[in-house]
Design a protein around this motif. Structure first.
Motif, PDB file in Angstrom:
ATOM      1  N   ALA A  47       0.821  -1.215   0.000  1.00 17.87           N
ATOM      2  CA  ALA A  47       0.000   0.000   0.000  1.00 17.87           C
ATOM      3  C   ALA A  47       0.854   1.264   0.000  1.00 17.87           C
ATOM      4  CB  ALA A  47      -0.944   0.005   1.200  1.00 17.87           C
ATOM      5  N   ILE A  48       2.033   1.200   0.646  1.00 14.58           N
ATOM      6  CA  ILE A  48       2.860   2.417   0.688  1.00 14.58           C
ATOM      7  C   ILE A  48       4.075   2.308  -0.234  1.00 14.58           C
ATOM      8  CG2 ILE A  48       2.121   3.161   2.974  1.00 14.58           C
ATOM      9  CD1 ILE A  48       4.582   1.977   4.167  1.00 14.58           C
ATOM     10  N   ASP A  49       4.074   1.317  -1.106  1.00 12.20           N
ATOM     11  CA  ASP A  49       5.105   1.199  -2.136  1.00 12.20           C
ATOM     12  C   ASP A  49       6.511   1.305  -1.545  1.00 12.20           C
ATOM     13  OD1 ASP A  49       6.040   0.758  -4.647  1.00 12.20           O
ATOM     14  OD2 ASP A  49       5.904   2.839  -5.307  1.00 12.20           O
ATOM     15  N   CYS A  50       6.737   0.513  -0.496  1.00 12.98           N
ATOM     16  CA  CYS A  50       8.046   0.519   0.161  1.00 12.98           C
ATOM     17  C   CYS A  50       8.743  -0.809  -0.079  1.00 12.98           C
ATOM     18  CB  CYS A  50       7.869   0.704   1.676  1.00 12.98           C
ATOM     19  SG  CYS A  50       7.567   2.401   2.164  1.00 12.98           S
ATOM     20  N   SER A  51      10.047  -0.815   0.183  1.00 15.38           N
ATOM     21  CA  SER A  51      10.773  -2.085   0.071  1.00 15.38           C
ATOM     22  C   SER A  51      10.396  -2.962   1.263  1.00 15.38           C
ATOM     23  CB  SER A  51      12.275  -1.832   0.059  1.00 15.38           C
ATOM     24  OG  SER A  51      12.676  -1.162   1.234  1.00 15.38           O
ATOM     25  N   VAL A  52      10.253  -4.241   1.010  1.00 16.05           N
ATOM     26  CA  VAL A  52       9.907  -5.172   2.082  1.00 16.05           C
ATOM     27  C   VAL A  52      10.777  -6.412   1.949  1.00 16.05           C
ATOM     28  CG1 VAL A  52       8.034  -6.244   0.723  1.00 16.05           C
ATOM     29  CG2 VAL A  52       8.013  -6.441   3.204  1.00 16.05           C
ATOM     30  N   ARG A  53      11.270  -6.892   3.079  1.00 17.41           N
ATOM     31  CA  ARG A  53      12.030  -8.135   3.071  1.00 17.41           C
ATOM     32  C   ARG A  53      11.481  -9.043   4.151  1.00 17.41           C
ATOM     33  NH1 ARG A  53      18.387  -7.395   1.752  1.00 17.41           N
ATOM     34  NH2 ARG A  53      18.208  -9.641   1.643  1.00 17.41           N
ATOM     35  N   ARG A  54      11.435 -10.303   3.812  1.00 16.69           N
ATOM     36  CA  ARG A  54      10.902 -11.275   4.761  1.00 16.69           C
ATOM     37  C   ARG A  54      12.055 -12.111   5.295  1.00 16.69           C
ATOM     38  NH1 ARG A  54       6.061 -15.489   3.224  1.00 16.69           N
ATOM     39  NH2 ARG A  54       5.965 -16.613   5.195  1.00 16.69           N
ATOM     40  N   VAL A  55      12.170 -12.177   6.602  1.00 14.42           N
ATOM     41  CA  VAL A  55      13.197 -12.997   7.237  1.00 14.42           C
ATOM     42  C   VAL A  55      12.497 -14.145   7.952  1.00 14.42           C
ATOM     43  CG1 VAL A  55      15.096 -13.064   8.895  1.00 14.42           C
ATOM     44  CG2 VAL A  55      14.664 -10.971   7.585  1.00 14.42           C
ATOM     45  N   GLN A  56      12.761 -15.355   7.495  1.00 14.45           N
ATOM     46  CA  GLN A  56      12.150 -16.534   8.119  1.00 14.45           C
ATOM     47  C   GLN A  56      13.059 -16.947   9.276  1.00 14.45           C
ATOM     48  OE1 GLN A  56       9.161 -17.990   6.703  1.00 14.45           O
ATOM     49  NE2 GLN A  56       9.092 -18.919   8.727  1.00 14.45           N
ATOM     50  N   PHE A  57      12.607 -16.735  10.489  1.00 11.80           N
ATOM     51  CA  PHE A  57      13.434 -17.074  11.655  1.00 11.80           C
ATOM     52  C   PHE A  57      13.378 -18.583  11.894  1.00 11.80           C
ATOM     53  CE2 PHE A  57      13.233 -12.606  12.156  1.00 11.80           C
ATOM     54  CZ  PHE A  57      14.311 -12.251  12.935  1.00 11.80           C
ATOM     55  N   THR A  58      14.540 -19.193  11.875  1.00 14.40           N
ATOM     56  CA  THR A  58      14.663 -20.635  12.104  1.00 14.40           C
ATOM     57  C   THR A  58      15.783 -20.853  13.116  1.00 14.40           C
ATOM     58  OG1 THR A  58      16.209 -20.753  10.257  1.00 14.40           O
ATOM     59  CG2 THR A  58      13.896 -21.266   9.769  1.00 14.40           C
ATOM     60  N   PRO A  59      15.850 -22.038  13.733  1.00 17.18           N
ATOM     61  CA  PRO A  59      16.902 -22.270  14.731  1.00 17.18           C
ATOM     62  C   PRO A  59      18.319 -22.093  14.181  1.00 17.18           C
ATOM     63  CG  PRO A  59      15.199 -23.941  14.916  1.00 17.18           C
ATOM     64  CD  PRO A  59      14.868 -23.135  13.699  1.00 17.18           C
ATOM     65  N   ASP A  60      18.522 -22.279  12.858  1.00 18.32           N
ATOM     66  CA  ASP A  60      19.888 -22.158  12.316  1.00 18.32           C
ATOM     67  C   ASP A  60      20.171 -20.790  11.689  1.00 18.32           C
ATOM     68  OD1 ASP A  60      18.226 -22.434  10.172  1.00 18.32           O
ATOM     69  OD2 ASP A  60      19.364 -24.026   9.172  1.00 18.32           O
ATOM     70  N   ASN A  93      12.422  -1.081   4.124  1.00 23.80           N
ATOM     71  CA  ASN A  93      11.527  -0.189   4.880  1.00 23.80           C
ATOM     72  C   ASN A  93      10.649  -0.972   5.848  1.00 23.80           C
ATOM     73  OD1 ASN A  93      11.425   1.482   1.863  1.00 23.80           O
ATOM     74  ND2 ASN A  93      12.122   2.518   3.704  1.00 23.80           N
ATOM     75  N   ILE A  94      10.143  -2.099   5.364  1.00 25.43           N
ATOM     76  CA  ILE A  94       9.331  -2.951   6.233  1.00 25.43           C
ATOM     77  C   ILE A  94       9.980  -4.331   6.261  1.00 25.43           C
ATOM     78  CG2 ILE A  94       7.099  -4.076   6.552  1.00 25.43           C
ATOM     79  CD1 ILE A  94       5.758  -1.619   5.464  1.00 25.43           C
ATOM     80  N   VAL A  95      10.357  -4.763   7.453  1.00 27.17           N
ATOM     81  CA  VAL A  95      10.987  -6.075   7.631  1.00 27.17           C
ATOM     82  C   VAL A  95       9.986  -6.992   8.315  1.00 27.17           C
ATOM     83  CG1 VAL A  95      12.881  -7.347   8.696  1.00 27.17           C
ATOM     84  CG2 VAL A  95      13.267  -5.035   7.818  1.00 27.17           C
ATOM     85  N   VAL A  96       9.656  -8.074   7.645  1.00 31.00           N
ATOM     86  CA  VAL A  96       8.717  -9.039   8.206  1.00 31.00           C
ATOM     87  C   VAL A  96       9.534 -10.169   8.819  1.00 31.00           C
ATOM     88  CG1 VAL A  96       6.775 -10.548   7.727  1.00 31.00           C
ATOM     89  CG2 VAL A  96       7.088  -8.474   6.380  1.00 31.00           C
ATOM     90  N   GLY A  97       9.515 -10.251  10.128  1.00 32.78           N
ATOM     91  CA  GLY A  97      10.231 -11.325  10.828  1.00 32.78           C
ATOM     92  C   GLY A  97       9.251 -12.446  11.132  1.00 32.78           C
ATOM     93  N   ASP A  98       9.301 -13.497  10.330  1.00 30.98           N
ATOM     94  CA  ASP A  98       8.351 -14.597  10.513  1.00 30.98           C
ATOM     95  C   ASP A  98       8.775 -15.523  11.637  1.00 30.98           C
ATOM     96  OD1 ASP A  98       6.093 -14.481   9.018  1.00 30.98           O
ATOM     97  OD2 ASP A  98       7.001 -15.272   7.199  1.00 30.98           O
ATOM     98  N   GLU A  99       7.869 -15.755  12.571  1.00 31.65           N
ATOM     99  CA  GLU A  99       8.098 -16.685  13.684  1.00 31.65           C
ATOM    100  C   GLU A  99       9.411 -16.365  14.391  1.00 31.65           C
ATOM    101  OE1 GLU A  99       5.711 -20.607  12.732  1.00 31.65           O
ATOM    102  OE2 GLU A  99       7.487 -20.507  11.460  1.00 31.65           O
ATOM    103  N   ILE A 100       9.486 -15.136  14.888  1.00 27.07           N
ATOM    104  CA  ILE A 100      10.721 -14.638  15.494  1.00 27.07           C
ATOM    105  C   ILE A 100      11.162 -15.486  16.684  1.00 27.07           C
ATOM    106  CG2 ILE A 100       9.529 -12.972  17.001  1.00 27.07           C
ATOM    107  CD1 ILE A 100      11.885 -11.037  16.464  1.00 27.07           C
ATOM    108  N   ASN A 101      10.202 -16.124  17.341  1.00 22.96           N
ATOM    109  CA  ASN A 101      10.590 -16.905  18.520  1.00 22.96           C
ATOM    110  C   ASN A 101      11.058 -18.321  18.192  1.00 22.96           C
ATOM    111  OD1 ASN A 101       7.901 -17.341  17.814  1.00 22.96           O
ATOM    112  ND2 ASN A 101       7.269 -17.840  19.897  1.00 22.96           N
ATOM    113  N   ARG A 102      11.277 -18.610  16.900  1.00 21.59           N
ATOM    114  CA  ARG A 102      11.906 -19.881  16.549  1.00 21.59           C
ATOM    115  C   ARG A 102      13.424 -19.751  16.419  1.00 21.59           C
ATOM    116  NH1 ARG A 102       8.513 -23.949  15.825  1.00 21.59           N
ATOM    117  NH2 ARG A 102       6.390 -23.555  15.073  1.00 21.59           N
TER     118      ARG A 102
END
Length: 333
Positions: free
Chosen positions: A80-93, A122-131
């Protein structure tokens, strides 16, 4: 905490409120929220809170079971705000350098060159940060708090706007590490998506099976406008009485016999900054006590730790806070 953020809390921040700029915040935010709600149906309060956190320069923690649209919310906001987004999949390794970046020796130039990690967006999506391991979780701390990354002695600034939206599964699920208090305290607000109401879920089946609404979402703003809206939010006036009320709320959590850990000074600051953004969304250039009361459950609950006795008697942090809010005098006297 930067001095700019401290200054933003005082009533004399910036050049003082400008009604035209505050109106612009309301209009810009409504455009963005309407766009996000095309994708996340039936959750206006969640979309609004995400916007409040973005405009207050905070970070958002979304806690819920898998499959209720946590990542979809993040992607919709970024689109919606036309920003850069990166997804970080949090895993034990996952390694800390995967988040911050790493210096690599280039044979041709005979020099080290920096390769940015997942936090450079601009927007960092940290997936399942507690893994992720606690060491990797803590690598997020400097990024979130200082809005910069230091690798091998060199500091790299993160571009504004910068918003971390981290998702976590409930602690009972397998393979999760509880987020430490210091990490939870970095998040301005925590929200739970919850299952959609039946009508919204039926509408979702109709729209999401034929097409992907995210693919059809057109940007309605850009990073430049969001930076301008953030600057306007900083000018919102916070009277001394409202400041006293915010401190009174935090103090009540620290002295409660039902809480082992109360709200930190950072929590008070986050509450006031979120209240300024919320006031601007409502078209006001000043904060009222109701702004604090409305946001306190989302801003404070995840930082509070009930005593063993309170937990044993079935009292949640949110219930304890609700009772405390009703007892804090409005003028902080």
């Amino acid at each position: 905490m930067t001095s700019a953020h401290h200054a933003a809390v005082g009533p004399d921040a910036g050049t003082g409120p400008d009604p035209a700029r505050i109106n612009e915040v309301g209009e810009g935010a409504k455009r963005i929220q309407d766009a996000v709600e095309q994708v996340i149906e039936g959750k206006p309060e969640v979309a609004r809170l995400a916007l409040v956190v973005l405009l207050a320069e905070g970070h958002l923690l979304i806690e819920d079971v898998p499959g209720v649209g946590k990542t979809m919310l993040s992607k919709a906001l970024a689109r919606a705000i036309d920003c850069s987004v990166r997804r970080v999949q949090f895993t034990p390794d996952l390694l800390p350098s995967d988040i911050t970046g790493v210096s690599v020796y280039n044979q041709e130039t005979r020099d080290f060159e920096f390769r940015p990690g997942g936090v450079f967006a601009n927007i960092v999506v940290g997936d399942e940060i507690n893994r992720a391991s606690p060491k990797t979780q803590s690598a997020m701390l400097e990024c979130m708090e200082e809005r910069q990354v230091t690798v091998d002695g060199t500091t790299y600034a993160l571009a504004a706007p910068f918003l971390v939206i981290a998702t976590q599964n409930p602690i009972e699920m397998e393979g999760t590490y509880a987020l430490p208090e210091a990490q939870r305290d970095r998040f301005m607000a925590r929200v739970s998506m919850g299952y959609p109401v039946k009508s919204a879920e039926i509408a979702m089946l109709a729209s999401h099976t034929a097409t992907n609404p995210l693919a059809e979402l057109q940007p309605v703003s850009d990073a430049e406008e969001v930076r301008r809206l953030i600057e306007s939010v900083m000018t919102v006036h916070v009277s001394e009485a409202v400041q006293r009320h915010a401190v009174g709320i935090s103090d009540a959590t620290r002295t409660s016999r039902e809480l082992r850990l109360g709200a930190s000074p950072r929590a008070t600051l986050h509450l006031v900054r979120a209240a300024k953004a919320s006031a601007a969304l409502d078209g006001r250039d000043f904060v009222i006590p109701d702004d604090l009361l409305r946001l306190a459950p989302d801003v404070l609950t995840h930082r509070l730790v009930p005593t063993v006795e309170a937990a044993a008697s079935g009292r949640s942090a949110r219930e304890i806070l609700t009772d405390l809010l009703a007892q804090v005098p409005i003028h902080g006297d």
